[in-house]
Design an enzyme around this catalytic site. Structure first.
Site, short mmCIF file in Angstrom:
data_model
loop_
_atom_site.label_atom_id
_atom_site.label_comp_id
_atom_site.label_asym_id
_atom_site.label_seq_id
_atom_site.Cartn_x
_atom_site.Cartn_y
_atom_site.Cartn_z
N HIS A 63 0.90 7.64 4.16
CA HIS A 63 1.04 9.03 3.70
C HIS A 63 -0.30 9.64 3.30
O HIS A 63 -0.41 10.86 3.15
CB HIS A 63 2.06 9.13 2.56
CG HIS A 63 1.58 8.65 1.23
ND1 HIS A 63 1.81 7.37 0.76
CD2 HIS A 63 0.90 9.27 0.25
CE1 HIS A 63 1.29 7.24 -0.45
NE2 HIS A 63 0.73 8.39 -0.77
N ASP B 10 4.67 2.63 5.14
CA ASP B 10 3.58 3.30 4.45
C ASP B 10 2.27 2.54 4.53
O ASP B 10 1.48 2.51 3.58
CB ASP B 10 3.94 3.56 2.98
CG ASP B 10 3.15 4.73 2.40
OD1 ASP B 10 2.73 5.59 3.17
OD2 ASP B 10 2.94 4.75 1.17
N SER C 229 -3.06 5.80 -4.28
CA SER C 229 -2.38 5.40 -3.06
C SER C 229 -3.34 4.81 -2.04
O SER C 229 -4.35 5.43 -1.70
CB SER C 229 -1.67 6.61 -2.42
OG SER C 229 -0.60 7.04 -3.22
#
Length: 392
Positions: A127, A157, A234
């Site tokens: 993402h 992901d 992330s």
């Protein structure tokens, strides 16, 4: 002591003797206590213990060792906008084009990643780079590189980026299969635009399913930690106390106050290799909508006059939808069927079905036992690759 009486001499000697014993005992206690104070750990990585430097500075040592291999990733993507009312020729006749909005806009995002190979191979979250037109990778020392997205897999992901460079600092990969709740966890990344941020905590749990953490569209289990994971973290590494990467941090779970999650590095390594080889990850699928069967759900379905389904079992996974031309449809599965066994394993919840399908390869056959209105039916379903349109 020649002037002292014999009884006095005996008393003084006893005091000296007991005092010497007391001193020796105290010394032994001090030595014993000192032996219990943690010092530099020398155990090998294979033991699952051992830290960098001393117990008081191992987090700082990990940050110093791994920090140069953690990167900031800036991405931008061009997205279409809904046309403005002023783009209608009728309004342009009166107002001209001054109120017209551009048909596209640029979205910018930021995340983290880490260098796995010195020639510029970087792992991150899908993402972070999804749909990006441009990816910029910045090292801790300030060097910037244009990144090329080798592949991304939204279902897990995981993404791989490549930059043109040589001799970059790299991380060391650990073994996420050996993690135990209570072990140290260290996160390094760029949360909220704050570069090279280090947070620490423990491994709170392992094997968290996507359903448990309310991201049912993801096909991966997670490591749970109380080390702070925020937007911008992330794609950064989750590390053990030896500085080995045990997971890829992800901040896709909203409202998880005090909880962070990471993709186990063993899973990420397998997925990244597939992305490098093929540019994609092929996921097996059946093509069904399903729910874990409970007493309340059974009663609700049986009392619904809008269908002709009547369930006769209390446990299993009930099929609520079958995609057209899917493996399930081709094998004869139907709405109202209750899956009670797969490959000889009793099925009690929907997560088991998803895990079994995830573990088999594309083109493998799964033996399924279903209950269909009180009748036991055996079927064989050959899995297919999940279509690209259903991956996002």
């Amino acid at each position: 002591m020649s002037n002292l009486s014999p009884s006095t001499v005996r008393f003084v000697k006893s005091l000296v003797t007991y005092g010497f014993i007391a001193v020796c005992s105290t010394t032994a206690a001090v030595l014993t206590t000192a032996h219990l104070v943690p010092t530099t750990a020398q155990s090998s990585p294979e033991t699952g213990t051992g830290r960098l430097l001393t117990d008081r500075s191992f987090i700082a040592a990990v940050a110093e060792q791994v920090g140069p291999a953690v990167v900031r990733i800036d991405s931008s993507r061009t997205v279409a906008q809904r046309p403005s009312v002023f783009s209608d020729p009728f309004f342009q006749e009166f107002f001209g084009t001054q109120g017209e909005q551009p048909s596209t806009r640029v979205e910018r995002g930021q995340g983290s990643g880490f260098v796995v190979k010195a020639d510029g191979l970087i792992w991150t979250n899908a993402h972070v780079v999804e749909g990006a037109d441009r990816v910029t990778v910045t090292l801790k020392d300030g060097r910037e590189f244009v990144g090329d997205v080798v592949g991304e897999d939204p279902l897990t992901d995981v993404a791989v980026i490549k930059v043109e460079a040589q001799g970059l600092p790299t991380v060391t990969l650990g073994d996420s299969e050996r993690l135990r709740p209570g072990e140290w966890a260290i996160a390094i990344g760029n949360p909220l635009g704050l570069d090279s941020t280090v947070t620490a905590g423990i491994i709170s749990a392992t094997g968290r399913t996507s359903a448990q953490i309310r991201v049912p569209d993801k096909r991966v289990q997670f490591i749970q930690t109380d080390a702070a994971i925020n937007p911008g973290n992330s794609g950064g590494p989750l590390l053990n106390e030896r500085g080995e990467v045990i997971g890829i941090n992800t901040a896709i779970i909203g409202g998880a106050q005090g909880l962070g999650f990471a993709i186990p590095i063993n899973s990420a390594q397998r997925l990244a290799q597939e992305l490098i080889e093929k540019g994609r990850v092929d996921h097996a699928y059946l093509g069904i909508q399903m729910r874990t069967l409970t007493g309340d759900l059974r009663q609700q379905i049986n009392q619904d006059s809008r269908n002709n389904i009547r369930l006769s079992v209390d446990e299993g996974v009930v099929i609520l939808g079958v995609l057209r031309d899917s493996p399930a449809a081709q094998a004869g599965l139907d709405v109202g069927d209750v899956i009670v066994s797969m490959n000889g394993k009793t099925i009690n919840d929907a997560e088991q079905v998803q895990q079994i399908v995830q573990d088999v390869g594309v083109g493998d056959t799964i033996a399924i036992e279903i209950d269909r209105g009180g009748r036991q039916v055996s079927l064989a379903v050959e899995t297919q690759a999940l279509p690209q349109a259903q991956r996002r």
